[in-house]
Motif scaffolding. Sequence first.
Motif, mmCIF file in Angstrom:
data_model
loop_
_atom_site.group_PDB
_atom_site.id
_atom_site.type_symbol
_atom_site.label_atom_id
_atom_site.label_comp_id
_atom_site.label_asym_id
_atom_site.label_seq_id
_atom_site.Cartn_x
_atom_site.Cartn_y
_atom_site.Cartn_z
ATOM 1 N N UNK A 1 -31.085 7.869 -28.819
ATOM 2 C CA UNK A 1 -31.768 8.798 -29.735
ATOM 3 C C UNK A 1 -32.224 8.074 -31.008
ATOM 4 N N UNK A 2 -31.328 7.250 -31.605
ATOM 5 C CA UNK A 2 -31.692 6.495 -32.807
ATOM 6 C C UNK A 2 -32.773 5.476 -32.481
ATOM 7 N N UNK A 3 -32.641 4.795 -31.331
ATOM 8 C CA UNK A 3 -33.633 3.771 -30.941
ATOM 9 C C UNK A 3 -35.035 4.372 -30.834
ATOM 10 N N UNK A 4 -35.156 5.580 -30.254
ATOM 11 C CA UNK A 4 -36.463 6.236 -30.088
ATOM 12 C C UNK A 4 -37.105 6.528 -31.439
ATOM 13 N N UNK A 5 -36.298 7.052 -32.373
ATOM 14 C CA UNK A 5 -36.842 7.389 -33.696
ATOM 15 C C UNK A 5 -37.283 6.114 -34.417
ATOM 16 N N UNK A 6 -36.484 5.041 -34.321
ATOM 17 C CA UNK A 6 -36.839 3.766 -34.956
ATOM 18 C C UNK A 6 -38.169 3.250 -34.394
ATOM 19 N N UNK A 7 -38.329 3.324 -33.069
ATOM 20 C CA UNK A 7 -39.567 2.869 -32.427
ATOM 21 C C UNK A 7 -40.765 3.663 -32.951
ATOM 22 N N UNK A 8 -40.566 4.967 -33.101
ATOM 23 C CA UNK A 8 -41.619 5.859 -33.610
ATOM 24 C C UNK A 8 -42.026 5.459 -35.037
ATOM 25 N N UNK A 9 -41.020 5.225 -35.904
ATOM 26 C CA UNK A 9 -41.290 4.834 -37.296
ATOM 27 C C UNK A 9 -42.056 3.516 -37.337
ATOM 28 N N UNK A 10 -41.624 2.534 -36.529
ATOM 29 C CA UNK A 10 -42.270 1.215 -36.526
ATOM 30 C C UNK A 10 -43.737 1.311 -36.107
ATOM 31 N N UNK A 11 -44.027 2.172 -35.132
ATOM 32 C CA UNK A 11 -45.421 2.354 -34.668
ATOM 33 C C UNK A 11 -46.277 2.967 -35.779
ATOM 34 N N UNK A 12 -45.709 3.937 -36.501
ATOM 35 C CA UNK A 12 -46.440 4.578 -37.607
ATOM 36 C C UNK A 12 -46.719 3.560 -38.706
ATOM 37 N N UNK A 13 -45.699 2.759 -39.061
ATOM 38 C CA UNK A 13 -45.825 1.769 -40.154
ATOM 39 C C UNK A 13 -46.781 0.625 -39.773
ATOM 40 N N UNK A 14 -46.844 0.329 -38.464
ATOM 41 C CA UNK A 14 -47.740 -0.733 -38.005
ATOM 42 C C UNK A 14 -49.195 -0.373 -38.291
ATOM 43 N N UNK A 15 -49.488 0.930 -38.155
ATOM 44 C CA UNK A 15 -50.845 1.414 -38.416
ATOM 45 C C UNK A 15 -51.108 1.558 -39.913
ATOM 46 N N UNK A 16 -50.104 2.078 -40.638
ATOM 47 C CA UNK A 16 -50.264 2.317 -42.085
ATOM 48 C C UNK A 16 -48.929 2.043 -42.774
ATOM 49 N N UNK A 17 -48.852 0.905 -43.470
ATOM 50 C CA UNK A 17 -47.573 0.527 -44.104
ATOM 51 C C UNK A 17 -47.129 1.524 -45.177
ATOM 52 N N UNK A 18 -48.074 2.301 -45.727
ATOM 53 C CA UNK A 18 -47.722 3.271 -46.777
ATOM 54 C C UNK A 18 -47.401 4.650 -46.222
#
Length: 844
Positions: free
Chosen positions: A796-813
């Motif tokens: 569950x934690x791994x999935x959320x982390x992956x989601x955050x990283x994908x969002x930040x990859x597109x827009x660091x802010x």
Amino acid sequence: YDDLNSLFFQVLARKHEDRNPDVKKAFEKVPYLNSSLFEPTEIEQVTLFISNLKDDKTIPVISSTVLKNDQGKKRTGNLTTLAYLFDFLNAYDFTSEGSEEIQEDNKSLINASVLGLIFEKINGYKDGSFFTPGFITMYMCRETIRKSVVQKFNETKKWNCASVEELYDKIEDRKEANEIVNSIKICDPAVGSGHFLVSALNEMIAVKNDLKILQDRTGKRLKEYQVEVVNDELIVTDEEGELFEYNPTNSSTGSLLRSESQRIQETLFHEKQTIIENCLFGVDINPNSVKICRLRLWIELLKNAYYKNATELETLPNIDINIKCGNSLVSRFAIDADLSQALKKSKWSIDSYRIAVDTYRNAESKEQKREMEKLIADIKSDFRSEISLNDPKVKGLQKLRGEWLKLTTTQSMFEMSKKEKVDWNKKVSKLAEETKKLETEIEEIKTNKIFENAFEWRFEFPEVLNDSGDFIGFDVVIGNPPYIPLESFEINERKFFSNKYTQLERKYETSVPFILEGLSILNNYGLLAYIAPVTWQTGENYTKFRKYFFENYGLYKFINLPFNIFEDAFVDTALYFISKENKSEYSIYAFDKKAQVESLENLDYNKFNVSEIKSPDYKLIIDKTAHQFSRFNSEFFVLFGSITKSTQGLSGSNFPETNDDNSEFVFPFLAKGNVYNYCLLKDKVYNTDLSDKRNLIQFYQAEPKILIRRIISRQDRLSVTYCNEKIVFKKDINPFIPIDSKFDCLFLTGILASKLISFIYLNSSSIATKDDFRQTTLSELRKLPIPNVSENKQTEISKIVKNILEIKETNTDADTSGLEKEIDQLVYQLYDLTEEEIKIIENS
């Protein structure tokens, strides 16, 4: 310059009757001031006097000058040296440190603490000393001296008082009470510019005022006056609240008044003199510190100097003997070295030593002062010689030589059998070897450079020796010891410290041996108060010291200070109030690290039992909740370092400024990289030769890794992200690669980026400080507890982390705070936190 020469050496240094006729008229109103300040120094004697300088010589005004011209612009051109000097000094306000307000009426008097501030600036912190703000020295002196006064009365009178107020109710004999207070001995073993001793002087007088025992020399009390410490300055006010001002003459007749003004001034002068001579002691390795400290105490006396007649001030005593130059941490002789034999063989007794020191202070002439200096040097030389003869090494050497002599003269070789000759030769060789070894050790001690500035606590201050010559010790040791890393010292110095301070191991900085030394020079009921770095509370290299400390001493009060307490030193510090008695209950106060603090009065303390704040490895963890987290060391958790491999990135000197395509080993290199939670900002990637950095090659590979930034963020958070690129890092970033397949790298990233882990790290790990930044250490990061859970519970934690990283990859802010909160809640569940604990973490 001729006039200054005359003023110093023919006027201030001489009594009126001893002055030359040519200066008597020119300096008619200038009093005689008995002080070594007005004696030519050694360097003047062998080079030149101030009178040799030329008045008409000019120097250019420095381009960065603070001096202004009539139009308010920076001054330019040339000035004569004296005019430049006085204009420069006149540009500054010497009546305050700059932070606190001093009452307007007091503006004409120099604030002695300013000298400390100036000294710190020109000394450049090279000896690890920093100017301690006045509100700190004032508070520390108040806390320790009042406690010591109560202790001294209880010890002397067999009372059981708990406060100064209780003492006041019991005191009947003011003369006896003054003697008890005056018997307190206070020492600053790293005295610097003397700020603590000046604060101690003021506090001693304020305590007497509160006990209502402040009296003139006829025994009459100063009952119409209030004497208190305000903004680290001694303030005297009358019944109307008006500031006391000394006015020695009757304005209409010009005659000296035996007035109330004269009585108050005389009382303050002699109180200060008594306390400086009997109660205050200091040592510093820097001779300039010693001079400044003596000057500060002398100025405090001068503030209350009084006229005996129209032109003559009361003579100032030679107070310099209590402030000595030497290395407080280095001695040839132990505190408990036997002085009894030295006293038996010497023509001097401890009493004659004390009399010599007292005579020096109040010498009637320069000649008598010199005689006493020589006598004191002779006495100490006698003691030094006799103690040396009783040194265990010297005695051991005498014994070995005796055995060798006996063995080589008592039996003829012709009378021995072959076997006896072999045994005899072995014994002689062994004795010769042992003798040579001991001779070498003794010679090394004699010639060792480390002993050049050695300070012998054993006999330097006769005031803390009893009549038998035993070292009794000080009632209070107080100060701000230097914070110098052990690596800064030479090898022979490090070796000396490791032999002397066996409670320390590996890396440490000097405030910790100063704690040990301070405790060793205290008497049995003594109190120690230091402002010092907090590193020893949790640092893994201080475990041995902490165990020794907690088993032998009591930290009766502890104040964790804000990060910005020193203007130019970026270091986490605390106030430590330590008792020689082992205490089980501590008073603890921890400031918010960003707090702006200008007073330490009326703090709301928490009471802790030692067991509540002491972890299994003796760490001092002052947050109760953080202390509870020591339960995470159980079988349900693993150490982060045990399931990862890690290293430090390349240091600054190892990365290039340009591409180098001809290197044998060429790797992409992150020359500058900022790690934030779930985000890696890349500026430039260079190619670099890593042929001498093969251990870093593994971290280059395109495999999952966790990056933790060395610097702790301004929000008191660890900065953590995930990375699987081919890249090598600068030392600002610590890369961790999971080596246990059971643990998913994304899961570990989420755990380490959570609020809980930052809270645990900040409250239970040692934190390095450099260049205004608080920093993590690799060894402490490796000790962070990770929940030992199945792969299913990590998903569950791994999935959320992956989601955050994908969002930040597109827009660091991009704002991912909602997802990060989800991770925090899941982490709280994994660590089985209570609602109360979660609330503390969320509000931290």
